[in-house]
Design an enzyme around this catalytic site. Structure first.
Site, mmCIF file in Angstrom:
data_model
loop_
_atom_site.group_PDB
_atom_site.id
_atom_site.type_symbol
_atom_site.label_atom_id
_atom_site.label_comp_id
_atom_site.label_asym_id
_atom_site.label_seq_id
_atom_site.Cartn_x
_atom_site.Cartn_y
_atom_site.Cartn_z
ATOM 1 C CG ASN A 1 94.597 32.403 0.017
ATOM 2 O OD1 ASN A 1 94.109 33.460 -0.394
ATOM 3 N ND2 ASN A 1 94.079 31.761 1.044
ATOM 4 C CB CYS B 1 91.177 31.806 5.464
ATOM 5 S SG CYS B 1 89.737 31.399 4.445
ATOM 6 N N GLY C 1 91.411 35.528 8.654
ATOM 7 C CA GLY C 1 92.112 34.264 8.828
ATOM 8 C C GLY C 1 91.430 33.319 9.794
ATOM 9 C CD GLU D 1 87.137 34.572 4.498
ATOM 10 O OE1 GLU D 1 87.821 34.161 5.460
ATOM 11 O OE2 GLU D 1 87.412 34.348 3.317
ATOM 12 C CB SER E 1 96.319 39.111 7.088
ATOM 13 O OG SER E 1 96.507 40.518 6.946
#
Length: 490
Positions: free
Chosen positions: A159, A291, A259, A257, A236
């Protein structure tokens, strides 16, 4: 793509290859990289299998010792040069980020800007003090210093492929670690090739950085490889759980790290036009595929309907389409499967009584900015991370109820509180069990200087950024010194 002129990111250099100390063909072969907006193939890159990861890890470990002995000032110089190359070539690199990740131009530009900041911050860490004197109980001298782990494995998502890769890579390199990096196979150029190129040009010694895209097989190989000491994973909660399980069995440090289902609490005294603007930005930026996205808008009952109407009006004027046209606010969702997941959550909410004020439809991968109001516990939209452009408005009566809604989430990454009374907002912020709270702002905030992360399904208690980088990417080594050896009673 072969018609491109010779440029910083000329495909002739890396097409069909991975950066394994140099641009090489991988044993596992190649994969095509497609534009999620059009489906057109834009490049091919080398893909990693287990054997490729083993080779990369072994070469990284062999190179790491020399890199750790490199003067901190020299490591800082190389990092600063890499930042310069990223910044200077931003105009060329932004279109690659747009095509590969479905980003609109401003979001892609943010990746270049923030990526540069993360590298410069890492350069400053390279020359930071790394030790303390320890009180002694006898005549010996004691001190402790922070030392690199060795080889750090970095696994990053699609992302924000550049930023979410470089923030770990640059920090790890700053302290003398070598890095094996596996970007998401859907974004191997933005998340991998660009990074390899800037460090190649900056003069990073060969072998210290290994970059090769891969899927689950490559990720699991990183988690088990004896030459990799630490895994830094962004992705995720399901993926993070798997990484923690496998890497933990092999005694590796794991930094996760993950969601978030991030609450934005809007109190009844808020300016509703400004609040609606914050809600729209936090929810719809990059199609909600962040996130930190505002996943749940908790609106005090007296203003919930008015806020929903304002937000729906904004949503109806945010076109979704191909970012290359420079005429859209929302680009494509990353995959058809993710579109189906978003639609299922929206349909579940409507079936259970939520009202659909805008959107709720898609044209292929282009999902319309969507507003649901009357979202309540028990709906998937209330509880689950959607990773799509869906604003979920849930009314609340009291501050205690808003706090409870936020703290009962399986996630705990970020939150926001908007109020005309800053003292009131701060009081609520102190009660929220999340890693980051933004007063009078939405939830999408990040940068190199703050410790980023959260509890529960949002992470494993680790943080990344700012002072946390020292904690995560180095470990303690205690050294005691006697002037001369002395005998013991045995």
């Amino acid at each position: 793509m072969n018609a491109h002129p010779k440029t910083f990111l000329s495909p002739e250099r890396w097409q069909g290859r991975a950066y394994l100390g140099d641009w090489r063909v991988t044993e596992a072969g190649t994969i095509d990289v497609a534009d999620p907006a059009s489906g057109a193939v834009i490049a091919s890159v080398g893909i990693a299998g287990a054997a490729d990861i083993a080779r990369a890890a072994a070469e990284a470990r062999a190179a790491q010792r020399g890199w750790s002995r490199t003067l901190p000032t020299e490591r800082a110089r190389i990092l600063t040069k890499a930042a310069d190359f990223l910044e200077q070539n931003g105009a060329e690199l932004i279109p690659w980020i747009m095509r590969e990740s479905g980003s609109i131009h401003p979001k892609a530009a943010i990746e270049i800007e923030h990526g540069t900041h993360f590298i410069r911050h890492a350069a400053s860490l390279a020359v930071a003090p790394m030790g303390v004197m320890i009180p002694a109980m006898d005549a010996r001298t004691n001190y402790a210093k922070r030392v690199p782990h060795g080889v750090v494995g970095v696994i990053s998502p699609f992302n924000f492929p550049l930023v979410l890769s470089i923030r770990s890579i640059a920090a790890a390199l700053a302290f003398g670690n070598a890095v094996v990096h596996k970007p998401d196979p859907r974004t191997p150029i933005s998340g991998g090739v660009i990074i390899a190129r800037i460090f190649e040009e900056a003069g990073l010694p060969k072998g210290v950085l290994q970059v090769v895209a891969g899927g689950a097989e490559a990720g699991e190989a990183m988690c088990t490889d004896p030459n990799i000491a630490m895994i830094s994973f962004t992705g995720s909660a399901r993926g993070g759980s798997r990484v923690a399980e496998i890497a933990g069995k092999h005694f590796k440090k794991v930094q996760l790290e993950l969601g978030g289902k991030n609450s934005l609490i809007v109190l009844e005294d808020a300016d509703l036009d400004i609040a609606a603007s914050n809600c729209a930005w936090g929810t719809f930026m990059h199609q909600g595929q962040i996130c930190m996205a505002t996943g749940l808008i908790l609106a005090q009952e007296a203003i919930a309907d008015a806020l929903a109407d304002r937000l729906a009006a904004k949503a109806r004027h945010l076109p979704a389409g191909d970012p290359s046209t420079l005429q859209v606010a929302l680009g494509p969702i990353i995959s058809d499967g993710q579109v189906e997941s978003i639609q299922a959550i929206v349909d579940d909410a409507v079936a259970k009584g939520a009202r659909l004020l805008a959107g709720g439809t898609h044209d292929g991968r282009f999902y319309a900015a969507t507003v649901l109001t009357g979202v309540t516990p028990g709906m998937r939209a209330f509880n689950e991370e959607i990773f799509g452009p869906v604003a979920c408005i849930a009314p609340f009566a009291t501050e205690a109820e808003a706090i409870e809604y936020t703290n009962s989430s399986d996630y705990g990454l970020a939150a926001g509180v908007i109020s005309a009374d800053t003292t009131r907002a701060l009081r609520i912020a102190d009660e929220l069990d999340v890693g980051m709270v933004h007063v009078n702002d939405q939830t999408v905030n990040g940068g190199p200087f703050a410790p980023f992360g959260g509890p529960r399904k949002s992470g494993n208690g680790t943080r990344i950024g700012g002072p946390a980088d020292i904690e995560e990417f180095t470990t303690w080594k205690w050294i005691s010194v006697k002037d001369a050896a002395a005998p013991y009673p045995f």
